[in-house]
Scaffold this active site. Sequence first.
Site, mmCIF file in Angstrom:
data_model
loop_
_atom_site.group_PDB
_atom_site.id
_atom_site.type_symbol
_atom_site.label_atom_id
_atom_site.label_comp_id
_atom_site.label_asym_id
_atom_site.label_seq_id
_atom_site.Cartn_x
_atom_site.Cartn_y
_atom_site.Cartn_z
ATOM 1 C CE LYS A 22 59.871 -15.520 82.482
ATOM 2 N NZ LYS A 22 59.667 -14.092 82.149
ATOM 3 C CG ASN A 23 58.650 -13.012 85.803
ATOM 4 O OD1 ASN A 23 59.313 -13.179 84.772
ATOM 5 N ND2 ASN A 23 57.334 -13.103 85.835
ATOM 6 N NE ARG A 93 56.529 -5.848 77.280
ATOM 7 C CZ ARG A 93 56.109 -4.628 76.999
ATOM 8 N NH1 ARG A 93 55.817 -4.322 75.774
ATOM 9 N NH2 ARG A 93 55.955 -3.724 77.941
ATOM 10 C CG ASP A 117 53.975 -9.205 74.407
ATOM 11 O OD1 ASP A 117 52.768 -8.987 74.589
ATOM 12 O OD2 ASP A 117 54.817 -9.104 75.299
ATOM 13 C CG ASP A 305 52.892 -14.747 84.461
ATOM 14 O OD1 ASP A 305 52.134 -13.781 84.258
ATOM 15 O OD2 ASP A 305 54.119 -14.682 84.351
#
Length: 415
Positions: A22-23, A93, A117, A305
């Site tokens: 994803k990142n 974000r 957040d 994470d």
Amino acid sequence: MDRFVVHPSGPLEGTVAVAGAKNSALKLMAASLLAEGTHVLHNVPRIADVDLMADLLRSMGLAVERHLTGALSIDRPDEVGTEAPWELVEKMRASIVVLGPLLARHGEARVALPGGDDFGHRPIDMHLASLEALGASFTTAHGFVEGRTDGLVGARILLEFPSVGATENVLMAAVLAKGETVIENAAREPEIADLAAYLNRMGAKVFGAGSSTIVVEGVEELVPVEHTVVPDRIEAATFLAALGVCGGEIVVQGARGDHMHMLVQKLGDMGLRTSPHPDGLWAMARGRLRATDIATLPYPGIATDYKPLLLTMLSVAEGVGIVTENVFSGRFRYVQELNRMGAQIRVEDHHAIVRGVARLSGAPVRAPDIRAGAALVVAGLVADGETVVLDAHHVDRGYERFDDKLRGLGADVTR
Ligand code: UD1
């Protein structure tokens, strides 16, 4: 239904495939703003955040399409809008990374200011300061940051902290700046190296990505190319955590052990065996995990994470482990949910002290964010009775078919 229902499971067995990171995928999609034409990305995960980035690019006039082959194509016309609206930035974000490419290509960008957040305060001061060093100037008004430049010029930038997002933003700006840029104390995550590889394929001249010093020689223009996204190390870690609490033997297909070195070492301390496998990473766990102390750090340290997953594992490990958060403040919100499941975790400032218990106890809990949501599902695998993880949409932001994949290993998880 927006919830996962989980029952005690294990031992786990079989093979599970990880998707593209994803990142990385989100940043590669933003990088397509740098060159007109059709870009093709392979191994882009089918997750909600990718859909959001696609919506953001579409709102600027790009065409984004998912093909039957799974490839994602992005068609970037000559003229695009240069604004990222609040409705999309608020939801994700990571949208802030359009700032660098837009300034580099169009000399202007207007991006809604991301709010706070669950990770606490997340400023963008380093993004702005490093783009200013390249010759951009910013004003903020009405909840937007507006940047302008008459042409970016390479500079030496020393980042106060190896911020992933700031490194990416300045990298994507520097590739089209005039002359040489040196980014010192750059983030070293595999996703940064992936972005640099993509940019280089597009014709950029980026050297040293993956190390603390990145040197960029600006070029006149870039061209669209095809690229395959690196595998998601956080998703891979999620299956390893599930194995850790359930026991068993699995192969995590596509996982890159070399992108997870420190984690694999820590998991080894806890009693989880791993070894390279032709398809990815083989892993085995027998009996109860052992507690260990863990500190999160920028790459190559233990990623923040991974932390919710590690806390879940420590919750049922033998002994006491201390987890120290060094990257984000306030990233412990899900601890109260784990404690409601019978975990014994005490949070003191940026430390969590975890006293392992033999088993957790199923309860309704709420997913506060992507990784914590996944970690609560993993906790449910070792919790007596039924665990219901509400707000599953948070997990969908980062995981593709999460329940399917866990079921494939024999876990009792339904949506
Ligand atoms: C990225 C990842 C996120 C991961 C994090 C750290 C994406 C989409 N997200 O987030 O999953 O947890 O890296 O590995 O890739 N900071 C500032 N000023 C800035 C920028 C950052 O003070 O201008 C601080 C942040 O508040 C935080 C630290 O620097 O304390 C690290 O943040 P950063 O590396 O920038 O994280 P993200 O890129 O937002």
